[in-house]
Scaffold this active site. Structure first.
Site, short mmCIF file in Angstrom:
data_model
loop_
_atom_site.label_atom_id
_atom_site.label_comp_id
_atom_site.label_asym_id
_atom_site.label_seq_id
_atom_site.Cartn_x
_atom_site.Cartn_y
_atom_site.Cartn_z
N ASP A 128 40.71 46.05 37.88
CA ASP A 128 39.40 46.49 37.42
C ASP A 128 39.57 47.82 36.67
OD1 ASP A 128 36.72 46.61 37.09
OD2 ASP A 128 36.22 46.93 39.21
N ASP A 129 39.22 47.84 35.40
CA ASP A 129 39.24 49.08 34.60
C ASP A 129 40.64 49.63 34.32
OD1 ASP A 129 36.49 48.91 34.94
OD2 ASP A 129 36.21 50.98 35.55
N CYS A 141 32.72 44.94 32.77
CA CYS A 141 33.02 43.98 33.83
C CYS A 141 32.24 42.67 33.75
CB CYS A 141 32.72 44.56 35.22
SG CYS A 141 33.38 46.17 35.49
N LYS A 158 36.57 41.30 44.05
CA LYS A 158 35.29 41.55 43.39
C LYS A 158 34.74 40.33 42.67
CE LYS A 158 34.03 44.03 39.15
NZ LYS A 158 33.99 45.35 38.50
N HIS A 180 30.89 40.32 41.13
CA HIS A 180 30.07 40.96 40.09
C HIS A 180 29.45 39.98 39.10
CE1 HIS A 180 29.57 45.05 37.81
NE2 HIS A 180 28.47 44.61 38.39
N HIS A 238 39.07 51.00 39.96
CA HIS A 238 37.71 51.49 39.66
C HIS A 238 37.43 52.73 40.50
CE1 HIS A 238 33.42 51.37 38.87
NE2 HIS A 238 33.57 50.33 38.08
N ASP A 282 40.24 43.52 33.52
CA ASP A 282 39.01 42.95 32.94
C ASP A 282 38.64 43.57 31.59
OD1 ASP A 282 38.28 45.34 34.14
OD2 ASP A 282 36.48 44.54 35.11
N HIS A 283 39.11 44.80 31.36
CA HIS A 283 38.88 45.49 30.07
C HIS A 283 39.64 46.80 30.11
CE1 HIS A 283 36.16 47.84 32.41
NE2 HIS A 283 35.49 46.76 32.74
N LYS A 318 36.53 51.51 28.01
CA LYS A 318 35.49 50.73 28.67
C LYS A 318 34.12 51.03 28.09
CE LYS A 318 33.34 50.30 33.22
NZ LYS A 318 33.49 50.57 34.66
#
Ligand SMILES: *[C@@H]1O[C@H](CO)[C@@H](O)[C@H](O)[C@H]1NC(C)=O
Ligand SMILES: *[C@@H]1O[C@H](CO)[C@@H](O)[C@H](O)[C@H]1NC(C)=O
Ligand SMILES: *[C@@H]1O[C@H](CO)[C@@H](O)[C@H](O)[C@H]1NC(C)=O
Length: 435
Positions: free
Chosen positions: A47-48, A87, A146, A148, A302, A354-355, A380
């Protein structure tokens, strides 16, 4: 008829392109279709995480030996793109193989990512995830970490957007995402701007009412008593609704669930990493005799960046670096769980983010709190700038994919959908626009 014709033509035009990844990767070894059928599929998504954070993408000061080894033993993509720099839309596109605007999971206002577990938005039930297709193909399908992508539609507990409604037989993790609000004492993150604005209005209104009351008491103002009381009542009501909305962010959003049950509310960040790892290892153990799809959707890296004892203060890049190194260790543990059970060659393993990294996540005292996107500009939340969408992409499948290959064809996280569907023996849906 016209519409249908167009959609089919589009499908015909696009799926071959979407299958690019599979073909590109498989051709060099020759498709060993017989023993390649129905491999286990382990998808790991950070994540991130920024593309510049990993050793195998050129970082020299952060230690990520396990992810680097994954790349050495497999294929590393240098032009791997997320469908969105945030996300919720990026993950919706990943899960469905379609851009998030097709499923209504992208927006152009400030609410591109879901902000609340209790909201009514989420991945529509008529969208088909790769998990659903593989489930129909006899795979055990698990999601750990996660989600989301929403929980409920109309009532608390209808769970219409829940992972179990989208093709996963097992879910353990956060239906929402980590946010600063999950750790007491951190600056708020969920709806932070709205909260600050409404908080400001409340203060001004309170000063107004107090001034009126004081002015009246001293005989300087001739406002009717009822007006002052009425205004005070309204203010109290406003404050109560503000507090009801924002006073419990941690309680409403930061929860762990096992399938349909909430198991921790609010969750303890210090123990979450261990719990998720334990669950993943136990998942592999429980399903080692049948093909499984396990999507490990990491809570790392994150904010609020809670790293456990062994990693806190260990890296050269503050709490962020510590968290990346802890994540790498976690990936190593997942790989070890496969290898220990002789599943390495039977498993198609994938690692991505994810990015891009969150550039604005910085703190006066703590320094960098978000990812590093290397030479790419932006991060992001910044659509159009590459740092927001260019992510690491690593595939490993010993014996089928060549080791140590670097592929610089453009590829997308959305390519994973047709790739794993095909590997699992399924077919991509033909009744909708793709991409
Ligand atoms: C390695 O990653 C850290 C943490 O994101 C970053 O600060 C540093 O600039 C990176 N180094 C290189 C050489 O990319
Ligand atoms: C799902 O349903 C919505 C609302 O009826 C519709 O607009 C959308 O096209 C459907 N999506 C798919 C993939 O069938
Ligand atoms: C796994 O694949 C590698 C690479 O092709 C090969 O060297 C190794 O012998 C295989 N291991 C097993 C147990 O089949």
């Amino acid at each position: 008829m016209m519409q249908r014709g167009r959609a089919t033509a589009a499908a015909r035009a696009c799926w071959p392109a979407a299958l690019l990844t599979a073909c590109l990767l498989l051709r060099p070894c020759g498709c060993k279709t017989a023993n390649a059928l129905k491999p286990n599929i382990l998808l790991i998504m950070a994540d991130d995480l920024g593309i510049g954070d990993l050793g195998c993408y050129g970082n020299r000061t952060l230690r990520t030996p396990h992810i680097d080894r994954l790349a050495e033993e497999g294929v590393r993509l240098t032009q791997h793109l997320a469908a969105a720099p945030l996300c919720t839309p990026s993950r919706a596109a990943f899960l469905t193989g379609r851009h998030a605007f097709r499923s209504g999971m992208d927006a152009s206002d400030g609410y591109r990512a879901l902000q609340w577990n209790g909201g009514s938005g989420g991945l529509p039930q008529n969208e088909t995830t790769f998990a659903r297709i593989l489930q129909q193909e006899g795979y055990a399908t698990g999601l750990i970490g996660k989600w989301h992508q929403g929980v409920n539609c109309a009532t608390r507990g209808d769970h219409c957007h829940h992972p179990l409604r989208h093709g996963f037989d097992d879910f353990y993790g956060m239906p929402f995402t980590l946010v600063n609000d999950c750790q007491p004492g951190r600056p708020p993150e969920v709806d932070a701007a709205l909260r600050a604005r409404l908080g400001q209005y409340t203060q001004w209104a309170a000063w107004g009412v107090l001034t009126a009351a004081a002015g009246r008491a001293c005989g300087l103002l001739s406002v009717p008593r009822r007006a002052v009381l009425g205004a005070a009542g309204l203010l109290l009501l406003f404050f109560a609704s503000w507090f009801a909305s924002f006073g419990f962010v941690r309680r409403w959003n930061c929860v762990l669930m096992r399938n349909h049950e909430v198991t921790e509310q609010p969750m303890r960040l210090e123990t979450a990493t261990g719990l998720l790892l334990e669950e993943a290892v136990s998942y592999v153990e429980r399903n080692k005799h049948r093909p499984f799809l396990l999507f490990v959707s990491l809570l790392h890296v994150h904010i609020p960046l809670v790293s456990t004892g062994a990693f806190a203060g260990r890296s050269r890049h503050g709490p962020y670096g510590d968290n990346v190194e802890e994540m790498d260790w976690l990936v190593g543990q997942l790989l070890h769980a496969l290898e220990e059970r002789g599943l390495k060659n039977k498993t198609f393993t994938y690692f991505t983010s994810d990015h891009g990294g969150h550039l604005e996540a910085r703190d006066e005292a703590l320094g960098q709190l978000g990812g590093w996107n290397g030479i790419y500009r932006g991060g992001k939340g910044m659509a159009g700038w590459e740092g927001g969408i260019r992510v690491p992409g690593i595939f490993r499948w010993p014996g089928v994919l060549p080791a140590g290959r670097v592929v610089s064809e453009p590829t997308s996280l959305m390519d994973v959908f047709p790739t794993v569907v095909q590997l699992g023996g399924g077919e991509v849906p033909r009744d909708r626009c793709v991409r």
